[in-house]
Design a protein around this motif. Structure first.
Motif, PDB file in Angstrom:
ATOM      1  N   VAL A  29       0.834  -1.332   0.316  1.00 53.09           N
ATOM      2  CA  VAL A  29      -0.056  -0.056  -0.113  1.00 53.09           C
ATOM      3  C   VAL A  29       0.642   1.489  -0.061  1.00 53.09           C
ATOM      4  CG1 VAL A  29      -1.709  -1.022   1.245  1.00 53.09           C
ATOM      5  CG2 VAL A  29      -0.214  -0.327   2.526  1.00 53.09           C
ATOM      6  N   VAL A  30       0.024   2.230  -0.240  1.00 47.40           N
ATOM      7  CA  VAL A  30       1.214   3.673   0.253  1.00 47.40           C
ATOM      8  C   VAL A  30       1.501   3.654   1.114  1.00 47.40           C
ATOM      9  CG1 VAL A  30       0.758   6.461  -0.320  1.00 47.40           C
ATOM     10  CG2 VAL A  30      -0.424   4.760  -2.240  1.00 47.40           C
ATOM     11  N   HIS A  31       2.502   4.144   1.469  1.00 46.53           N
ATOM     12  CA  HIS A  31       3.788   4.792   2.416  1.00 46.53           C
ATOM     13  C   HIS A  31       4.325   5.794   2.380  1.00 46.53           C
ATOM     14  CE1 HIS A  31       3.105  -0.354   4.504  1.00 46.53           C
ATOM     15  NE2 HIS A  31       3.564  -0.239   3.395  1.00 46.53           N
ATOM     16  N   ALA A  32       4.977   6.516   3.123  1.00 46.53           N
ATOM     17  CA  ALA A  32       5.721   8.160   2.914  1.00 46.53           C
ATOM     18  C   ALA A  32       6.647   8.051   3.638  1.00 46.53           C
ATOM     19  CB  ALA A  32       4.673   9.096   3.040  1.00 46.53           C
ATOM     20  N   PHE A  33       8.114   7.639   3.240  1.00 45.49           N
ATOM     21  CA  PHE A  33       9.634   7.567   3.825  1.00 45.49           C
ATOM     22  C   PHE A  33       9.428   9.488   4.318  1.00 45.49           C
ATOM     23  CE2 PHE A  33      14.347   7.739   2.644  1.00 45.49           C
ATOM     24  CZ  PHE A  33      14.111   6.740   3.817  1.00 45.49           C
ATOM     25  N   TYR A  34       9.846   8.861   5.630  1.00 44.10           N
ATOM     26  CA  TYR A  34      10.007  10.338   5.899  1.00 44.10           C
ATOM     27  C   TYR A  34      11.175  10.352   7.239  1.00 44.10           C
ATOM     28  CZ  TYR A  34       9.212  14.504   9.467  1.00 44.10           C
ATOM     29  OH  TYR A  34       7.798  15.761  10.552  1.00 44.10           O
ATOM     30  N   ILE A  35      11.960  11.060   6.746  1.00 46.11           N
ATOM     31  CA  ILE A  35      12.894  11.450   8.130  1.00 46.11           C
ATOM     32  C   ILE A  35      13.089  12.901   8.001  1.00 46.11           C
ATOM     33  CG2 ILE A  35      16.114  11.104   7.981  1.00 46.11           C
ATOM     34  CD1 ILE A  35      16.030   9.639   6.012  1.00 46.11           C
ATOM     35  N   LYS A  36      12.437  13.319   9.685  1.00 47.91           N
ATOM     36  CA  LYS A  36      12.094  14.573   9.592  1.00 47.91           C
ATOM     37  C   LYS A  36      13.676  15.297  10.275  1.00 47.91           C
ATOM     38  CE  LYS A  36      10.485  16.398  13.363  1.00 47.91           C
ATOM     39  NZ  LYS A  36      10.769  16.673  15.656  1.00 47.91           N
ATOM     40  N   GLU A  37      14.982  14.758  10.133  1.00 49.36           N
ATOM     41  CA  GLU A  37      16.185  15.505  10.935  1.00 49.36           C
ATOM     42  C   GLU A  37      16.759  15.987   9.533  1.00 49.36           C
ATOM     43  OE1 GLU A  37      15.382  12.865  12.063  1.00 49.36           O
ATOM     44  OE2 GLU A  37      16.298  13.083  13.997  1.00 49.36           O
ATOM     45  N   LEU A  38      16.341  15.737   8.017  1.00 56.14           N
ATOM     46  CA  LEU A  38      16.763  15.879   6.662  1.00 56.14           C
ATOM     47  C   LEU A  38      15.707  16.538   5.984  1.00 56.14           C
ATOM     48  CD1 LEU A  38      18.940  12.450   6.257  1.00 56.14           C
ATOM     49  CD2 LEU A  38      19.931  14.815   6.933  1.00 56.14           C
ATOM     50  N   GLY A  39      14.353  16.590   6.848  1.00 57.58           N
ATOM     51  CA  GLY A  39      13.461  17.656   5.622  1.00 57.58           C
ATOM     52  C   GLY A  39      12.979  16.613   4.715  1.00 57.58           C
ATOM     53  N   ILE A  40      13.140  15.274   4.626  1.00 56.07           N
ATOM     54  CA  ILE A  40      12.876  14.266   3.715  1.00 56.07           C
ATOM     55  C   ILE A  40      11.465  13.895   3.213  1.00 56.07           C
ATOM     56  CG2 ILE A  40      13.884  12.002   2.317  1.00 56.07           C
ATOM     57  CD1 ILE A  40      16.218  12.701   2.489  1.00 56.07           C
ATOM     58  N   LYS A  41      10.389  13.677   3.027  1.00 56.74           N
ATOM     59  CA  LYS A  41       9.273  13.215   2.666  1.00 56.74           C
ATOM     60  C   LYS A  41       8.803  12.848   1.294  1.00 56.74           C
ATOM     61  CE  LYS A  41       5.952  14.988   4.885  1.00 56.74           C
ATOM     62  NZ  LYS A  41       5.161  15.553   6.362  1.00 56.74           N
ATOM     63  N   TYR A  42       8.679  11.457   1.451  1.00 55.77           N
ATOM     64  CA  TYR A  42       8.340  10.978  -0.223  1.00 55.77           C
ATOM     65  C   TYR A  42       7.416  10.025  -0.228  1.00 55.77           C
ATOM     66  CZ  TYR A  42      11.740  13.186  -3.402  1.00 55.77           C
ATOM     67  OH  TYR A  42      12.724  14.257  -3.867  1.00 55.77           O
TER      68      TYR A  42
ATOM     69  N   TYR B 121      19.268   8.737  12.201  1.00 55.59           N
ATOM     70  CA  TYR B 121      18.298   9.308  12.279  1.00 55.59           C
ATOM     71  C   TYR B 121      17.474   7.727  11.640  1.00 55.59           C
ATOM     72  CZ  TYR B 121      21.577  12.488  10.146  1.00 55.59           C
ATOM     73  OH  TYR B 121      22.788  13.682  10.560  1.00 55.59           O
ATOM     74  N   ASN B 122      16.174   8.710  12.343  1.00 56.66           N
ATOM     75  CA  ASN B 122      14.854   8.126  12.206  1.00 56.66           C
ATOM     76  C   ASN B 122      14.384   8.021  10.739  1.00 56.66           C
ATOM     77  OD1 ASN B 122      15.638   6.513  14.488  1.00 56.66           O
ATOM     78  ND2 ASN B 122      14.543   7.599  15.767  1.00 56.66           N
ATOM     79  N   VAL B 123      13.444   6.583  10.336  1.00 58.60           N
ATOM     80  CA  VAL B 123      12.656   7.034   9.208  1.00 58.60           C
ATOM     81  C   VAL B 123      11.378   6.515   9.757  1.00 58.60           C
ATOM     82  CG1 VAL B 123      12.543   5.989   7.004  1.00 58.60           C
ATOM     83  CG2 VAL B 123      14.791   6.553   7.669  1.00 58.60           C
ATOM     84  N   TYR B 124      10.444   7.371   9.280  1.00 59.26           N
ATOM     85  CA  TYR B 124       9.037   7.413  10.315  1.00 59.26           C
ATOM     86  C   TYR B 124       8.461   6.767   8.524  1.00 59.26           C
ATOM     87  CZ  TYR B 124      10.584   9.013  14.312  1.00 59.26           C
ATOM     88  OH  TYR B 124      11.776   9.451  15.193  1.00 59.26           O
ATOM     89  N   CYS B 125       7.646   6.040   8.769  1.00 58.84           N
ATOM     90  CA  CYS B 125       5.746   6.400   7.707  1.00 58.84           C
ATOM     91  C   CYS B 125       5.352   7.590   8.082  1.00 58.84           C
ATOM     92  CB  CYS B 125       5.648   4.918   7.966  1.00 58.84           C
ATOM     93  SG  CYS B 125       4.167   4.777   6.581  1.00 58.84           S
ATOM     94  N   ASN B 126       4.806   7.534   7.554  1.00 55.82           N
ATOM     95  CA  ASN B 126       3.492   9.287   7.471  1.00 55.82           C
ATOM     96  C   ASN B 126       3.179   8.941   6.599  1.00 55.82           C
ATOM     97  OD1 ASN B 126       4.676  12.144   8.808  1.00 55.82           O
ATOM     98  ND2 ASN B 126       3.736  12.169   7.218  1.00 55.82           N
ATOM     99  N   GLU B 127       2.465   7.921   6.018  1.00 55.43           N
ATOM    100  CA  GLU B 127       1.346   7.460   5.650  1.00 55.43           C
ATOM    101  C   GLU B 127       0.513   6.606   6.134  1.00 55.43           C
ATOM    102  OE1 GLU B 127      -0.350   9.795   2.648  1.00 55.43           O
ATOM    103  OE2 GLU B 127      -2.174   9.088   2.917  1.00 55.43           O
ATOM    104  N   TYR B 128      -0.834   6.822   6.797  1.00 55.08           N
ATOM    105  CA  TYR B 128      -1.900   5.626   7.800  1.00 55.08           C
ATOM    106  C   TYR B 128      -1.619   4.823   6.930  1.00 55.08           C
ATOM    107  CZ  TYR B 128      -4.734   2.904  10.276  1.00 55.08           C
ATOM    108  OH  TYR B 128      -5.297   1.513  11.143  1.00 55.08           O
ATOM    109  N   CYS B 129      -0.726   3.533   6.720  1.00 55.71           N
ATOM    110  CA  CYS B 129      -1.308   2.180   6.341  1.00 55.71           C
ATOM    111  C   CYS B 129      -1.488   0.576   6.430  1.00 55.71           C
ATOM    112  CB  CYS B 129       0.183   1.840   5.763  1.00 55.71           C
ATOM    113  SG  CYS B 129       1.694   1.766   6.516  1.00 55.71           S
ATOM    114  N   GLY B 130      -1.765   1.303   8.073  1.00 55.77           N
ATOM    115  CA  GLY B 130      -2.361  -0.179   8.498  1.00 55.77           C
ATOM    116  C   GLY B 130      -2.198   0.043   9.867  1.00 55.77           C
ATOM    117  N   VAL B 131      -2.584  -1.125  10.372  1.00 55.00           N
ATOM    118  CA  VAL B 131      -2.894  -1.701  12.120  1.00 55.00           C
ATOM    119  C   VAL B 131      -1.568  -1.280  12.673  1.00 55.00           C
ATOM    120  CG1 VAL B 131      -4.977  -2.794  12.204  1.00 55.00           C
ATOM    121  CG2 VAL B 131      -3.223  -3.902  11.951  1.00 55.00           C
ATOM    122  N   GLY B 132      -0.218  -1.923  11.828  1.00 57.92           N
ATOM    123  CA  GLY B 132       1.319  -1.908  12.338  1.00 57.92           C
ATOM    124  C   GLY B 132       1.569  -0.573  11.968  1.00 57.92           C
ATOM    125  N   HIS B 133       0.556   0.576  11.487  1.00 52.56           N
ATOM    126  CA  HIS B 133       1.643   2.116  10.967  1.00 52.56           C
ATOM    127  C   HIS B 133       2.534   2.090  11.919  1.00 52.56           C
ATOM    128  CE1 HIS B 133       2.013   5.631   8.783  1.00 52.56           C
ATOM    129  NE2 HIS B 133       1.257   6.547   9.858  1.00 52.56           N
TER     130      HIS B 133
END
Ligand SMILES: [Cu+2]
Length: 147
Positions: free
Chosen positions: A92-105, A125-137
């Motif tokens: 499904v759609v996720h979003a690759f988000y690294i807050k400290e580097l100002g990256i969100k794809y 650097y933490n990589v978060y998912c910034n798009e709700y993708c299911g119960v384990g988001h």
């Protein structure tokens, strides 16, 4: 020419000049912020780089090094080196988000987005998912370790 006509032309010309100036400022700004992560397109032409494939999946980030080795939720890279991250998703759609580097794809199934990455400061650097993708988001946190 009567006075009101002169005022009318001056108003139109003044407005046109203001709009032209704003268009110029916007064009320069848009040229500067290209979609190349932390480096600009100009810095990068002709440089050497390494390609890392990144797969978003429920609920982890999978990184694939050029030799085919895959890791889950952990990518180790060298500081100051240029990387070409190819981002996609296998479900499904996720979003690759690294807050400290100002990256969100977004990572989208069937599409590959390219993200150029060069990090000069060592660290984790933490990589978060910034798009709700299911119960384990909420579990979808990876890290990029810059050595
Ligand atoms: Cu997600």
């Amino acid at each position: 020419m009567e006075k009101s006509k002169i005022a009318e032309y001056a108003t139109v010309l003044g407005a046109a000049l203001v709009l032209a100036y704003l268009a110029y400022v916007a064009a320069v700004g848009l040229y500067e912020i290209d979609n190349f992560g932390t480096i600009s397109l100009k810095q990068f032409s002709g440089g050497e780089y390494e390609t890392i494939k990144v797969y978003g999946r429920q609920f982890a980030w999978v990184f694939e090094y050029p030799n085919g080795t895959q890791t889950i939720n952990e990518l180790i890279i060298e500081r100051g080196k240029l990387y070409r991250l190819e981002l996609t998703s296998i479900d499904v759609v996720h979003a690759f988000y690294i807050k400290e580097l100002g990256i969100k794809y977004d990572t989208v199934p069937g599409f590959t987005y390219v993200l150029w990455l060069k990090v000069d400061k060592p660290g984790t650097y933490n990589v978060y998912c910034n798009e709700y993708c299911g119960v384990g988001h909420y579990l979808m946190v990876g890290k990029i370790i810059v050595k």
